[in-house]
Design a protein around this motif. Structure first.
Motif, PDB file in Angstrom:
ATOM      1  N   PHE A 562      -1.193  -4.560   1.937  1.00  0.00           N
ATOM      2  CA  PHE A 562      -0.569  -4.758   3.169  1.00  0.00           C
ATOM      3  C   PHE A 562       0.539  -3.588   3.267  1.00  0.00           C
ATOM      4  O   PHE A 562       1.432  -3.637   3.917  1.00  0.00           O
ATOM      5  N   HIS A 563       0.315  -2.469   2.441  1.00  0.00           N
ATOM      6  CA  HIS A 563       1.147  -1.254   2.828  1.00  0.00           C
ATOM      7  C   HIS A 563       0.614  -0.587   4.240  1.00  0.00           C
ATOM      8  O   HIS A 563      -0.389  -0.825   4.494  1.00  0.00           O
ATOM      9  N   ALA A 564       1.488   0.071   4.895  1.00  0.00           N
ATOM     10  CA  ALA A 564       1.187   0.483   6.096  1.00  0.00           C
ATOM     11  C   ALA A 564      -0.364   1.198   6.127  1.00  0.00           C
ATOM     12  O   ALA A 564      -0.934   1.146   7.188  1.00  0.00           O
ATOM     13  N   ASP A 565      -0.714   2.065   5.148  1.00  0.00           N
ATOM     14  CA  ASP A 565      -2.084   2.577   5.220  1.00  0.00           C
ATOM     15  C   ASP A 565      -3.127   1.723   4.826  1.00  0.00           C
ATOM     16  O   ASP A 565      -4.362   2.100   4.467  1.00  0.00           O
ATOM     17  N   GLY A 566      -2.700   0.498   4.400  1.00  0.00           N
ATOM     18  CA  GLY A 566      -4.035  -0.522   4.077  1.00  0.00           C
ATOM     19  C   GLY A 566      -4.220  -0.370   2.388  1.00  0.00           C
ATOM     20  O   GLY A 566      -5.094  -0.830   2.024  1.00  0.00           O
ATOM     21  N   LYS A 567      -3.757   0.610   1.729  1.00  0.00           N
ATOM     22  CA  LYS A 567      -4.002   0.657   0.457  1.00  0.00           C
ATOM     23  C   LYS A 567      -3.019   0.161  -0.655  1.00  0.00           C
ATOM     24  O   LYS A 567      -1.804   0.137  -0.205  1.00  0.00           O
ATOM     25  N   ALA A 568      -3.490  -0.215  -1.978  1.00  0.00           N
ATOM     26  CA  ALA A 568      -2.587  -0.313  -2.832  1.00  0.00           C
ATOM     27  C   ALA A 568      -1.927   0.664  -3.572  1.00  0.00           C
ATOM     28  O   ALA A 568      -2.507   1.857  -3.428  1.00  0.00           O
ATOM     29  N   ARG A 569      -0.925   0.534  -4.015  1.00  0.00           N
ATOM     30  CA  ARG A 569      -0.045   1.741  -4.823  1.00  0.00           C
ATOM     31  C   ARG A 569      -0.223   1.493  -6.488  1.00  0.00           C
ATOM     32  O   ARG A 569       0.039   0.227  -6.860  1.00  0.00           O
ATOM     33  N   PHE A 570      -0.524   2.481  -7.255  1.00  0.00           N
ATOM     34  CA  PHE A 570      -0.512   2.340  -8.405  1.00  0.00           C
ATOM     35  C   PHE A 570       0.890   2.762  -8.758  1.00  0.00           C
ATOM     36  O   PHE A 570       1.700   3.667  -7.970  1.00  0.00           O
ATOM     37  N   VAL A 571       1.690   2.097  -9.801  1.00  0.00           N
ATOM     38  CA  VAL A 571       2.987   2.523 -10.046  1.00  0.00           C
ATOM     39  C   VAL A 571       3.278   3.059 -11.322  1.00  0.00           C
ATOM     40  O   VAL A 571       2.370   2.713 -12.433  1.00  0.00           O
TER      41      VAL A 571
END
Ligand SMILES: Nc1nc2c(c(=O)[nH]1)N[C@H]1C(S)=C(S)[C@@H](COP(=O)(O)OP(=O)(O)OC[C@H]3O[C@@H](n4cnc5c(=O)[nH]c(N)nc54)[C@H](O)[C@@H]3O)O[C@H]1N2
Ligand SMILES: Nc1nc2c(c(=O)[nH]1)N[C@H]1C(S)=C(S)[C@@H](COP(=O)(O)OP(=O)(O)OC[C@H]3O[C@@H](n4cnc5c(=O)[nH]c(N)nc54)[C@H](O)[C@@H]3O)O[C@H]1N2
Ligand code: SF4
Ligand SMILES: [Mo]
Length: 891
Positions: A562-571
């Motif tokens: 659900f981030h704008a680019d449709g991708k997940a984020r590693f933190v």
């Protein structure tokens, strides 16, 4: 049999305790007696219940209930009370602005209550000063989910825990806190012995009993552990390059951060030997179907959000998310922690998983609500909210379904802040709690079994709570109270809800409003819910957009974040800077839960059966530490931090790691002299979530010197206790009381008369030994024991459960009365000992006797004594007792 002719009514509802969200069938027979059983059709529990769920019928009496509104302690009408609340809130807002008022609410509210509270504060008062006890509970998970997924989404379902080949439980005492999931896991493991379970917890809890591997991690070592795991995985075939490249961002940065830790550093930070680290890393690497469940050992930490992301990183890197038997799994605490998140009950959220910072979301919600105003910035999070109460920024406060004077960190300061606040409204079911005593306005709420609404469990499943009891006194639903105040503040249209069903329908409609798949939370299929549909509703999982039907749903198996680019984020997380302890405060205090109590005991404390499992506040302490500070087993220990003090019983055990003490969070001023452990807990919070670090507190611990110890059983509730230590628990037929005295009162008989309610004309049967200091007094009214009191210079050794049984026995023969004074069962009777199985009230001594009689398995003990055959919550303890007996026999 009466049962054959009786007409009974059955109502399907949901358990009001933990986030497992078990379905319950409540039955009222024609004599009005309520009983409960598990709902075989509910997909969370398929008929199972734990000890707390099984004892629900014992907690619904009207003892201690608040039954009518009160202003300044005086009975008032609803109109008077609600008008006063509305006018004081309106005046305060007019004079000092919307941020001068606040609501502090609870994950134990129903979604409908929560929706109305959030709508009133954020849309109509125009402030976001609404926060909830979920801040102390789930907020690090919420923050971690949002960082990784772009939304607060739990990807998996309970079935994944059964389908996995490796289940990691970190910071979760599943056996005691989510017992039905534990039972489902234990059953799956028994059916498929190849399945592995790893428990990560500084203590060896009952949960560790089904573990193939227990990692006794150092407090807050989790971030380093999962960084180490990520670095390990990166060098193996377990990494799913395709998933990482297609569906995620930030892998390189996270990997670089993780690989900076060498093995020596990992060992130091986690406190684990390299062998165990490697074993754990390999298990994860080699098992595709892996679920990592986490709870408060992860969330309640100053690095809680980083812990969550360190775990999620490993699942994203291997693409093990959102598929059968795989994924990170945040176990929610309260019955409706999830529902509260859905309506946006936290100070930094808006509604229906929209956010305050996003102007489009604000505009959308404002149009939907047709509200004059909408909060533009996040409100104060719980710890900061009570700081603002303390320093006078908040001048009117409404507390609903939570007991912050007990459960907030730095609880004495919080209690003082509430006491000093110019206007405090408390909505509760009980008259007397540590928080209601500060209420200017006390409002009587409907409790479980009386109220109607919905709750969402840990796997996103929405179930109905249904009323099956009459409304006691003038009690009213929490949503009704908030809506009435909204109307009286001038927002007639927005708060004219005829019923809970209408609120649910509005909430569902908002979730679908201009959504089109952009937000995870969408239950548009329920936007037209009418009261009959609501009443017939069966449990369903979200999402369920308009024109779709219920189905098992997982998120992110094919990306779709659900981030704008449709991708997940590693933190790219980093390890926390060094520990908290110092020369003055050399121990770590860890706090949490026990099997048979719920939070601040306002409900479970009513059940004698539940109170028999562990009847007083305690500190688990390692034998080495106990020796070092000179605390003997069963003596009293004083715990101190710069914030406050507590006094509890020492429970010396090597299940506890050295350097750390574990104290339950439950005891409060109603049940003990000085055991509100949050008085000691520092208000340190996680920088992202604002969640308090309730599990890692620097403390000093020392023995409490007392002149004598006491134990009493009493038919009447003990009153006016003011001794160096006391702890009260409900018992069958009366109360049990643990005591300690600084000095002897002038007259012990008189002490008993005053505090145990003994009429003046009743003389005790007594025994005193000046040499040893032993004293025993028993007060009989005819055949009936009113109270027995035992005093000694050492912790009193009397057989507790046997003594309690004497309250119900007819003491016709003198010999029986003398046995009470002697404090020991007559020949031929065994003392049952501390209760292990609360469903059938079976004590430890009975189990030991059965083991000696040849019952060498949990099943055999069950056949002999019934113990462990109902809810199963005590099976791990029974196994421990059998193992202990057999090991002793082998020596
Ligand atoms: N019986 C019972 N069940 C309950 C509740 C209750 O009051 N009573 N409350 C419900 C609620 S609201 C909640 S939030 C849940 C909580 O459920 P849990 O989180 O399972 O329970 P806790 O006992 O708070 O903490 C879990 C474990 O975290 C461990 N821990 C402490 N520090 C660390 C650490 O640094 N790392 C790791 N890995 N572990 C650590 C503790 O030793 C403890 O055993 O329970 C729910 N269920
Ligand atoms: N040290 C330490 N502190 C902790 C924790 C910890 O692990 N360690 N855990 C934290 C967590 S995870 C949580 S969830 C909190 C829980 O802490 P609290 O929320 O403070 O605990 P409860 O006892 O559940 O409080 C609920 C209150 O609502 C009342 N009530 C019950 N039903 C209703 C109802 O239907 N309506 C209304 N209006 N009132 C009702 C009850 O009588 C009770 O007074 O504690 C937190 N504090
Ligand atoms: S596991 Fe126990 S406390 Fe939790 S919902 Fe089920 S019956 Fe209730
Ligand atoms: Mo919680």
């Amino acid at each position: 049999m009466a049962g054959e002719t009786s007409v009974s009514t059955e109502t399907k509802t949901t358990c009001p305790y933990c986030g497992v969200g078990c379905g319950v069938i409540a039955r009222i027979d024609d004599a009005g007696v309520v009983s409960v059983k598990g709902d075989p059709d509910h997909p969370a529990n398929f008929g199972r219940l734990c000890s707390k769920g099984s004892a629900l019928a014992e907690t619904i009496d009207l003892d201690g209930r608040v039954l009518y509104p009160q202003i300044g302690g005086q009975r008032a009408s609803w109109d008077e009370a609600l008008d006063l609340v509305a006018s004081r809130f309106s005046e305060t807002i007019a004079q000092h602005g919307p941020d001068s008022v606040a609501f502090y609410i609870s994950g134990q509210l129903l979604t409908e209550d929560y929706y109305v509270a959030n709508k009133l504060m954020k849309g109509f008062v125009g402030s976001a000063n609404i926060d909830t006890n979920s801040r102390l509970c789930m907020s690090s998970s919420v923050a971690g989910h949002r960082r990784a997924f772009g939304a607060d989404t739990v990807p998996g379902v309970y079935e994944d825990i059964e389908l996995a080949d490796l289940v990691i439980l970190t910071g979760s005492n599943l056996a005691w806190c989510h017992p039905v999931i534990y039972q489902r896991l234990a059953a799956a493991k028994a059916a498929r012995p190849g399945m592995k379970v790893v428990v990560i917890d500084p203590r060896r809890t009952m949960t560790a009993d089904i573990a193939d591997l227990h990692l006794a991690i150092r407090p807050d070592g989790d971030v380093a552990l999962f960084m180490g795991l990520l670095a390990h995985l990166a060098g193996t075939a377990a990494i799913d390059r395709n998933y990482v490249d297609t569906h995620t961002n930030g892998f390189e940065e996270a990997f670089t951060a993780a690989s900076a830790l060498g093995i020596a550093e990992l060992m130091e930070l986690t406190g684990l030997p390299s062998m165990q680290l490697r074993q754990f890393f390999r298990l994860f690497e080699q098992t595709e179907r892996v679920v990592t469940c986490y709870s408060q050992g992860v969330n309640q930490s100053s690095c809680g959000t980083d812990k969550v992301n360190a775990i999620i990183n490993c699942h994203l890197a291997t693409g093990r998310i959102g598929r059968a038997g795989m994924g990170p799994f945040s176990l929610t605490g309260q019955p409706n922690a999830m529902g509260g998140r859905e309506v946006g009950g936290l100070a930094h959220m808006l509604a229906a998983h929209m956010t305050i910072e996003n102007p489009d979301d604000r505009d959308r919600v404002q149009r939907f609500w047709r509200s004059p105003d909408i909060a533009r910035k996040p409100g104060l999070k719980a710890v900061d909210m009570f700081r603002a109460v303390a320093d006078g920024r908040i001048k009117a406060l409404w507390i609903m379904a939570t007991n912050p004077a007990v459960s907030m960190p730095d609880a004495d300061t919080v209690a003082a802040a509430i006491a000093a606040c110019p206007f405090v409204v408390v909505s509760d079911v009980l008259q007397e709690t540590d928080t209601t005593k500060y209420a200017h306005i006390l409002l009587p709420s409907l409790g479980w079994g009386e109220k109607d609404g919905t709750v969402t469990n840990s796997e996103r499943r929405i179930s109905r709570q249904r009323a099956f009891l009459n409304h006691p006194g003038e009690a009213k639903a929490d949503w009704w109270q908030m809506a009435e105040v909204g109307r009286r503040m001038g927002f007639e249209d927005a708060f004219s809800f005829p019923s809970a069903a209408d609120i649910f329908a509005e909430h569902a409609a908002l979730s679908a409003f201009e959504n089109g798949g952009s937000r995870d939370f969408d239950i548009g299929a329920y936007a037209e819910t009418s009261t009959p549909v609501y009443d017939a509703m069966t449990p369903f999982q979200w999402p369920q957009p308009e024109h779709t039907t219920a189905q098992v749903t997982r998120f992110f198996g094919d990306g779709g974040f659900f981030h704008a680019d449709g991708k997940a984020r590693f933190v790219a997380v980093s390890v926390p800077t060094s520990g908290r302890t110092s020369a003055d405060f050399p121990f770590t205090l860890n706090t949490g839960r026990i099997r048979d109590q719920w939070h601040t005991m306002t409900r479970t404390g009513k059940s004698a059966r539940l109170s028999a499992h562990i009847a007083e506040p305690f500190a688990e302490i390692h034998p080495g530490d106990a020796m070092e500070i000179g605390v003997a087993s069963a003596a009293l220990v004083e715990i101190e931090s710069p914030y406050g003090k507590a006094v509890v019983r020492a429970l010396v055990t090597d299940r506890q790691a050295r350097g750390s003490l574990f104290v339950p969070m439950h005891w409060n001023d109603q049940f003990a002299a000085k055991a509100r452990i949050d008085a000691v807990v520092a208000p340190i919070t996680d920088p992202f979530s604002g969640q308090p670090a309730s599990k890692n507190v620097a403390i000093a611990a020392r023995p409490l010197q007392v002149a004598s110890y006491g134990f009493a059983v009493s038919a009447a509730k003990p009153q006016g206790l003011d001794t160096a230590y006391w702890a009260l628990a409900k018992a069958e037929g009366g109360w049990r009381l643990e005591l300690a005295f600084d000095a002897a009162p002038e007259n012990w008989t008189q002490w008993c008369r005053t505090h145990l309610g003994i009429p003046g004309h009743i003389e005790p049967l007594g025994y005193a030994d000046a040499q040893s200091g032993d004293l025993r007094l028993a007060f009989f009214d005819g055949d009936r024991l009113l109270a027995a009191f035992f005093l000694a210079r050492q912790p009193v050794g009397v057989a507790r459960n046997w003594a309690i049984e004497q309250l119900a026995v007819q003491h016709t023969e003198m010999a029986k009365r003398f046995a009470v004074v002697a404090g020991r069962p007559d020949a031929g009777r065994i003392d049952p000992g501390a209760t292990v199985c609360s469903c059938f009230s079976v004590g430890v001594n009975q189990i030991v006797a059965a083991v000696h009689g040849g019952c060498h398995s949990v099943e055999a003990v069950g056949r002999e004594l019934n113990a462990g055959t109902n809810c199963g919550s005590c099976r791990a303890e029974i196994r421990g007792i059998i193992d202990g007996c057999l090991a002793a026999a082998a020596e």
